[in-house]
Design an enzyme around this catalytic site. Structure first.
Site, PDB file in Angstrom:
ATOM      1  N   CYS A  65      70.563 119.162 -46.878  1.00  0.00           N
ATOM      2  CA  CYS A  65      70.720 118.540 -48.193  1.00  0.00           C
ATOM      3  C   CYS A  65      70.568 119.662 -49.217  1.00  0.00           C
ATOM      4  O   CYS A  65      70.700 120.834 -48.870  1.00  0.00           O
ATOM      5  CB  CYS A  65      69.726 117.393 -48.405  1.00  0.00           C
ATOM      6  SG  CYS A  65      67.981 117.845 -48.458  1.00  0.00           S
ATOM      7  N   GLY A  66      70.282 119.329 -50.446  1.00  0.00           N
ATOM      8  CA  GLY A  66      70.164 120.372 -51.468  1.00  0.00           C
ATOM      9  C   GLY A  66      69.076 121.383 -51.163  1.00  0.00           C
ATOM     10  O   GLY A  66      69.292 122.590 -51.207  1.00  0.00           O
TER      11      GLY A  66
END
Length: 152
Positions: A65-66
């Protein structure tokens, strides 16, 4: 080895790079999404990957994810799963050798594709063999089972 991979929209492009690299290393890859840059909630993908790792439908998982934090927290909620957030090769290797982590997580806003590939290669290139770490991992498993019994 069969590797389950998944990401949210923030990490779509890195997931695609890593997926291709895992295949180049000779492993089978099962892609759990996302499949574009359209917004996706990372817990949904992380739960799917972690549940299938727990059910032994894949040998290991990669979640992105980020930052890698959200997918690590989410995957770790699935009973029996040990997810490790790693952005360097040494930690990725130790995640498997010392902690028998079934899932490696990374953050697409933290590292680039070339470093991510090396991290994944380090993680997939070793196998937990117990040793002095076996007793520690068993303590984690025992505690999780204790909490599971309390919840029922």
């Amino acid at each position: 080895m069969k590797v389950a991979i998944g990401s949210d929209h923030n990490a779509f492009y890195l997931k695609e790079d890593v997926k291709q690299y895992i295949q180049e290393l000779g492993h089978e890859v099962e892609d759990y999404g996302c499949y574009s840059c359209e917004a996706v909630d990372y817990p949904d993908v992380a739960f799917d990957v972690a549940e299938d790792i727990s059910a032994e439908k894949a040998d290991r998982g990669i979640l992105i994810c980020g930052t890698g934090i959200g997918v690590a927290i989410s995957a770790g909620k699935v009973p029996g799963i040990r997810a490790a957030l790693c952005h360097d090769t040494y930690s990725a290797e130790r995640a498997q050798l010392s902690n028998d982590a079934q899932i490696l997580t990374m953050g697409a806003q933290i590292i680039g594709p070339e470093v991510a590939k090396k991290v994944v290669e380090s993680y997939l290139g070793v196998t937990f063999n117990g040793g002095s770490s076996g007793r520690k991992v068993q303590k984690i498993i025992d505690k999780e089972e204790e909490y599971g019994a309390k919840a029922q």
